[in-house]
Design an enzyme around this catalytic site. Structure first.
Site, PDB file in Angstrom:
ATOM      1  N   HIS A  32       5.795  -0.868  -2.828  1.00  0.00           N
ATOM      2  CA  HIS A  32       5.254  -0.171  -4.007  1.00  0.00           C
ATOM      3  C   HIS A  32       5.282   1.348  -3.841  1.00  0.00           C
ATOM      4  O   HIS A  32       4.539   2.052  -4.524  1.00  0.00           O
ATOM      5  CB  HIS A  32       3.834  -0.669  -4.321  1.00  0.00           C
ATOM      6  CG  HIS A  32       3.802  -2.075  -4.850  1.00  0.00           C
ATOM      7  ND1 HIS A  32       2.656  -2.826  -4.934  1.00  0.00           N
ATOM      8  CD2 HIS A  32       4.807  -2.871  -5.328  1.00  0.00           C
ATOM      9  CE1 HIS A  32       2.941  -4.020  -5.444  1.00  0.00           C
ATOM     10  NE2 HIS A  32       4.236  -4.072  -5.680  1.00  0.00           N
ATOM     11  N   ASN A  84       0.822  -1.211   0.000  1.00  0.00           N
ATOM     12  CA  ASN A  84       0.000   0.000   0.000  1.00  0.00           C
ATOM     13  C   ASN A  84       0.856   1.261   0.000  1.00  0.00           C
ATOM     14  O   ASN A  84       1.913   1.305   0.625  1.00  0.00           O
ATOM     15  CB  ASN A  84      -0.924   0.009   1.218  1.00  0.00           C
ATOM     16  CG  ASN A  84      -1.877  -1.175   1.214  1.00  0.00           C
ATOM     17  OD1 ASN A  84      -2.090  -1.785   0.167  1.00  0.00           O
ATOM     18  ND2 ASN A  84      -2.438  -1.513   2.357  1.00  0.00           N
ATOM     19  N   CYS A  92      17.743  18.746  -9.333  1.00  0.00           N
ATOM     20  CA  CYS A  92      18.349  18.962 -10.663  1.00  0.00           C
ATOM     21  C   CYS A  92      17.579  19.963 -11.518  1.00  0.00           C
ATOM     22  O   CYS A  92      18.053  20.346 -12.593  1.00  0.00           O
ATOM     23  CB  CYS A  92      18.491  17.632 -11.414  1.00  0.00           C
ATOM     24  SG  CYS A  92      16.945  16.985 -12.073  1.00  0.00           S
ATOM     25  N   GLY A 122      -5.339  -9.118   3.163  1.00  0.00           N
ATOM     26  CA  GLY A 122      -6.041  -8.225   2.235  1.00  0.00           C
ATOM     27  C   GLY A 122      -5.332  -7.988   0.921  1.00  0.00           C
ATOM     28  O   GLY A 122      -5.300  -6.861   0.435  1.00  0.00           O
ATOM     29  N   LEU A 144     -10.958 -11.359   3.060  1.00  0.00           N
ATOM     30  CA  LEU A 144     -12.417 -11.421   2.988  1.00  0.00           C
ATOM     31  C   LEU A 144     -12.871 -12.656   2.233  1.00  0.00           C
ATOM     32  O   LEU A 144     -13.902 -13.246   2.530  1.00  0.00           O
ATOM     33  CB  LEU A 144     -12.885 -10.156   2.261  1.00  0.00           C
ATOM     34  CG  LEU A 144     -14.241  -9.547   2.522  1.00  0.00           C
ATOM     35  CD1 LEU A 144     -14.525  -9.423   4.008  1.00  0.00           C
ATOM     36  CD2 LEU A 144     -14.306  -8.176   1.843  1.00  0.00           C
ATOM     37  N   GLU A 145     -12.102 -13.036   1.221  1.00  0.00           N
ATOM     38  CA  GLU A 145     -12.516 -14.153   0.373  1.00  0.00           C
ATOM     39  C   GLU A 145     -11.306 -14.938  -0.114  1.00  0.00           C
ATOM     40  O   GLU A 145     -10.166 -14.561   0.178  1.00  0.00           O
ATOM     41  CB  GLU A 145     -13.320 -13.631  -0.821  1.00  0.00           C
ATOM     42  CG  GLU A 145     -12.603 -12.560  -1.584  1.00  0.00           C
ATOM     43  CD  GLU A 145     -13.542 -11.767  -2.503  1.00  0.00           C
ATOM     44  OE1 GLU A 145     -13.076 -11.361  -3.581  1.00  0.00           O
ATOM     45  OE2 GLU A 145     -14.712 -11.568  -2.129  1.00  0.00           O
TER      46      GLU A 145
HETATM   47  C1  BJW Z   1     -10.336  -7.446   2.177  1.00  0.00           C
HETATM   48  C2  BJW Z   1     -11.194  -6.459   2.605  1.00  0.00           C
HETATM   49  C3  BJW Z   1     -11.350  -6.357   3.966  1.00  0.00           C
HETATM   50  C4  BJW Z   1     -11.165  -6.378   0.388  1.00  0.00           C
HETATM   51  N1  BJW Z   1     -10.704  -7.188   4.737  1.00  0.00           N
HETATM   52  N2  BJW Z   1      -9.668  -8.283   2.900  1.00  0.00           N
HETATM   53  C5  BJW Z   1       3.254 -12.319 -16.150  1.00  0.00           C
HETATM   54  C6  BJW Z   1       3.380 -13.290 -15.154  1.00  0.00           C
HETATM   55  C7  BJW Z   1       3.919 -12.955 -13.900  1.00  0.00           C
HETATM   56  C8  BJW Z   1       4.326 -11.660 -13.618  1.00  0.00           C
HETATM   57  C9  BJW Z   1       4.206 -10.725 -14.616  1.00  0.00           C
HETATM   58  C10 BJW Z   1       3.694 -11.050 -15.860  1.00  0.00           C
HETATM   59  N3  BJW Z   1       3.675  -9.929 -16.619  1.00  0.00           N
HETATM   60  C11 BJW Z   1       4.171  -8.909 -15.886  1.00  0.00           C
HETATM   61  C12 BJW Z   1       4.508  -9.387 -14.671  1.00  0.00           C
HETATM   62  C13 BJW Z   1       5.056  -8.590 -13.523  1.00  0.00           C
HETATM   63  C14 BJW Z   1       4.049  -7.599 -12.979  1.00  0.00           C
HETATM   64  C15 BJW Z   1       2.776  -8.336 -12.592  1.00  0.00           C
HETATM   65  O1  BJW Z   1       2.668  -8.904 -11.522  1.00  0.00           O
HETATM   66  N4  BJW Z   1       1.765  -8.321 -13.451  1.00  0.00           N
HETATM   67  C16 BJW Z   1       0.525  -9.036 -13.158  1.00  0.00           C
HETATM   68  C17 BJW Z   1      -0.640  -8.232 -13.660  1.00  0.00           C
HETATM   69  C18 BJW Z   1       0.629 -10.424 -13.779  1.00  0.00           C
HETATM   70  N5  BJW Z   1       4.653  -6.996 -11.812  1.00  0.00           N
HETATM   71  C19 BJW Z   1       5.430  -5.933 -11.918  1.00  0.00           C
HETATM   72  O2  BJW Z   1       5.606  -5.342 -12.972  1.00  0.00           O
HETATM   73  C20 BJW Z   1       6.136  -5.491 -10.667  1.00  0.00           C
HETATM   74  N6  BJW Z   1       7.515  -5.403 -10.923  1.00  0.00           N
HETATM   75  C21 BJW Z   1       8.267  -6.481 -11.214  1.00  0.00           C
HETATM   76  O3  BJW Z   1       7.805  -7.616 -11.268  1.00  0.00           O
HETATM   77  O4  BJW Z   1       9.586  -6.175 -11.434  1.00  0.00           O
HETATM   78  C22 BJW Z   1      10.474  -7.232 -11.813  1.00  0.00           C
HETATM   79  C23 BJW Z   1      11.337  -7.620 -10.657  1.00  0.00           C
HETATM   80  C24 BJW Z   1      10.783  -8.004  -9.452  1.00  0.00           C
HETATM   81  C25 BJW Z   1      11.595  -8.397  -8.398  1.00  0.00           C
HETATM   82  C26 BJW Z   1      12.952  -8.383  -8.543  1.00  0.00           C
HETATM   83  C27 BJW Z   1      13.512  -7.986  -9.748  1.00  0.00           C
HETATM   84  C28 BJW Z   1      12.701  -7.612 -10.804  1.00  0.00           C
HETATM   85  C29 BJW Z   1       5.638  -4.133 -10.198  1.00  0.00           C
HETATM   86  C30 BJW Z   1       4.230  -4.191  -9.740  1.00  0.00           C
HETATM   87  C31 BJW Z   1       3.745  -2.788  -9.367  1.00  0.00           C
HETATM   88  C32 BJW Z   1       2.287  -2.793  -8.924  1.00  0.00           C
HETATM   89  N7  BJW Z   1       1.853  -1.454  -8.743  1.00  0.00           N
HETATM   90  C33 BJW Z   1       0.537  -1.201  -8.196  1.00  0.00           C
HETATM   91  C34 BJW Z   1       0.305   0.333  -8.198  1.00  0.00           C
HETATM   92  C35 BJW Z   1       1.142   0.970  -7.079  1.00  0.00           C
HETATM   93  C36 BJW Z   1       0.859   2.429  -6.922  1.00  0.00           C
HETATM   94  C37 BJW Z   1      -0.602   2.677  -6.600  1.00  0.00           C
HETATM   95  O5  BJW Z   1      -1.083   2.347  -5.483  1.00  0.00           O
HETATM   96  O6  BJW Z   1      -1.303   3.182  -7.488  1.00  0.00           O
HETATM   97  O7  BJW Z   1       0.439  -1.718  -6.865  1.00  0.00           O
HETATM   98  S1  BJW Z   1      -0.791  -2.066  -9.047  1.00  0.00           S
HETATM   99  C38 BJW Z   1      -1.745  -2.405  -7.599  1.00  0.00           C
HETATM  100  O8  BJW Z   1      -1.798  -3.841  -7.344  1.00  0.00           O
HETATM  101  C39 BJW Z   1      -0.950  -1.783  -6.439  1.00  0.00           C
HETATM  102  C40 BJW Z   1      -1.124  -2.829  -5.373  1.00  0.00           C
HETATM  103  O9  BJW Z   1      -0.109  -2.689  -4.394  1.00  0.00           O
HETATM  104  C41 BJW Z   1      -1.060  -4.124  -6.147  1.00  0.00           C
HETATM  105  C42 BJW Z   1      -1.657  -5.308  -5.436  1.00  0.00           C
HETATM  106  O10 BJW Z   1      -3.018  -5.118  -5.188  1.00  0.00           O
HETATM  107  P1  BJW Z   1      -3.663  -5.668  -3.829  1.00  0.00           P
HETATM  108  O11 BJW Z   1      -3.124  -4.910  -2.693  1.00  0.00           O
HETATM  109  O12 BJW Z   1      -3.560  -7.131  -3.779  1.00  0.00           O
HETATM  110  O13 BJW Z   1      -5.191  -5.188  -4.017  1.00  0.00           O
HETATM  111  P2  BJW Z   1      -6.395  -5.913  -4.755  1.00  0.00           P
HETATM  112  O14 BJW Z   1      -7.437  -4.916  -5.000  1.00  0.00           O
HETATM  113  O15 BJW Z   1      -5.936  -6.689  -5.919  1.00  0.00           O
HETATM  114  O16 BJW Z   1      -6.916  -6.999  -3.697  1.00  0.00           O
HETATM  115  C43 BJW Z   1      -7.558  -6.594  -2.506  1.00  0.00           C
HETATM  116  C44 BJW Z   1      -7.824  -7.836  -1.674  1.00  0.00           C
HETATM  117  O17 BJW Z   1      -8.336  -7.431  -0.421  1.00  0.00           O
HETATM  118  C45 BJW Z   1      -8.845  -8.796  -2.283  1.00  0.00           C
HETATM  119  O18 BJW Z   1      -8.340 -10.135  -2.187  1.00  0.00           O
HETATM  120  C46 BJW Z   1     -10.094  -8.642  -1.405  1.00  0.00           C
HETATM  121  O19 BJW Z   1     -10.781  -9.861  -1.212  1.00  0.00           O
HETATM  122  C47 BJW Z   1      -9.461  -8.208  -0.095  1.00  0.00           C
HETATM  123  N8  BJW Z   1     -10.308  -7.366   0.739  1.00  0.00           N
HETATM  124  N9  BJW Z   1     -11.713  -5.806   1.469  1.00  0.00           N
HETATM  125  C48 BJW Z   1      -9.879  -8.129   4.220  1.00  0.00           C
HETATM  126  N10 BJW Z   1     -12.216  -5.423   4.460  1.00  0.00           N
END
Ligand code: BJW
Length: 230
Positions: free
Chosen positions: A106, A89, A136, A172, A199-200
């Protein structure tokens, strides 16, 4: 002394009023990922991206930590061992609740980054396309968040922490975004007891040995209580 590593996602802040990404009414239902969460989108339309993050910065500034954030702060204060919160987050709710050992993999909404020289500084409430970097002078400043295709922060700390963890909990997060989506599987292979609190059912649920289903504000305090009792 046991080591606890916790991965948090948007679901932990949902009950503080901040939207998740992939739920039905989430941010990605209203905005195209390619437009607002990729470096290419920023180059195409920086004003749109700044407006998206300005609105989220403003919402985050008004949000307050909920009982789940508070329970994790209590865990850090009272556990006789290390507690590391790795959060995906970009809000500051873990710190607002009192957690100190927090890694923002992130990035953070309240930080600005210069696209040219990598200088970082506290973001103003409203970032503008014409803002100049204080180091810069280039006018390519952006929110200090990690977009798709960029390398998340703290990779050098996260891998050893997962390897040493006795307990790994994911709270989450949907398990759709790598590398965080693989941490449950990785920590389990390295010997940690793995727990998912959500949640799920998530995309990564099968990687966890234990599951607690329900709103974070309810299941996290109960889980913390149990961990502290041993
Ligand atoms: C509750 C609840 C309640 C609801 N109680 N629960 C193909 C295959 C594999 C990987 C890749 C691929 N193609 C590309 C990739 C890599 C790519 C990727 O993963 N893509 C996928 C789409 C497949 N990843 C990247 O590019 C990352 N970088 C990378 O891999 O670099 C290479 C590298 C890595 C390591 C070493 C060396 C090199 C970067 C990813 C950046 C993601 N950025 C974002 C935006 C950040 C800024 C912003 O906030 O705007 O990050 S995207 C967005 O998703 C944000 C979040 O942090 C991230 C994850 O989302 P999160 O937190 O899981 O939220 P939700 O909405 O998805 O889920 C919410 C959950 O809560 C749900 O399960 C609900 O059930 C639950 N919930 N209410 C408890 N009350």
């Amino acid at each position: 002394m046991s080591k606890i590593v916790i991965l948090t996602g948007a679901g932990i802040s949902a009950e503080s009023g901040l939207g998740t990404f992939r739920d039905e009414d989430g941010l990605w239902a209203q905005h195209r990922i390619e437009d607002v969460a990729t470096p290419e989108g920023f180059v195409r339309n920086p004003a749109l991206v700044q407006a998206f993050y300005n609105a989220r910065r403003s919402q985050a500034a008004d949000a307050r930590p909920n009982p789940a954030h508070q329970a994790l702060a209590r865990l850090e204060a009272e556990h006789d061992g290390d507690v590391l919160v790795i959060t995906q987050n970009v809000d500051g709710l873990h710190e607002a609740a009192g957690s100190r050992n927090v890694l923002h993999m992130h990035g953070q909404l309240d930080r600005a980054l210069c696209h040219v020289c990598d200088h970082r500084w506290p973001a103003p409430d409203e970032m503008r396309v014409e803002d100049a970097c204080p180091a810069c002078g280039a006018c390519q400043t952006r929110p200090d968040v990690v977009w798709f295709g960029e390398i998340p922060y703290g990779m050098d700390q996260i891998d050893p922490a997962l390897a040493e963890a006795d307990i790994f909990a994911a709270i989450g997060t949907s398990g759709n975004v790598y590398p965080a989506a693989a941490y449950g599987q990785h920590a389990r292979r390295m010997g940690a007891h793995t727990v998912e609190l959500n949640l799920e059912v998530s995309t990564a649920s099968r990687d966890f040995e234990e599951h607690r289903r329900g709103p974070a504000s309810e299941v996290v305090p109960l889980w913390v209580e149990e961990v502290l009792k041993g």
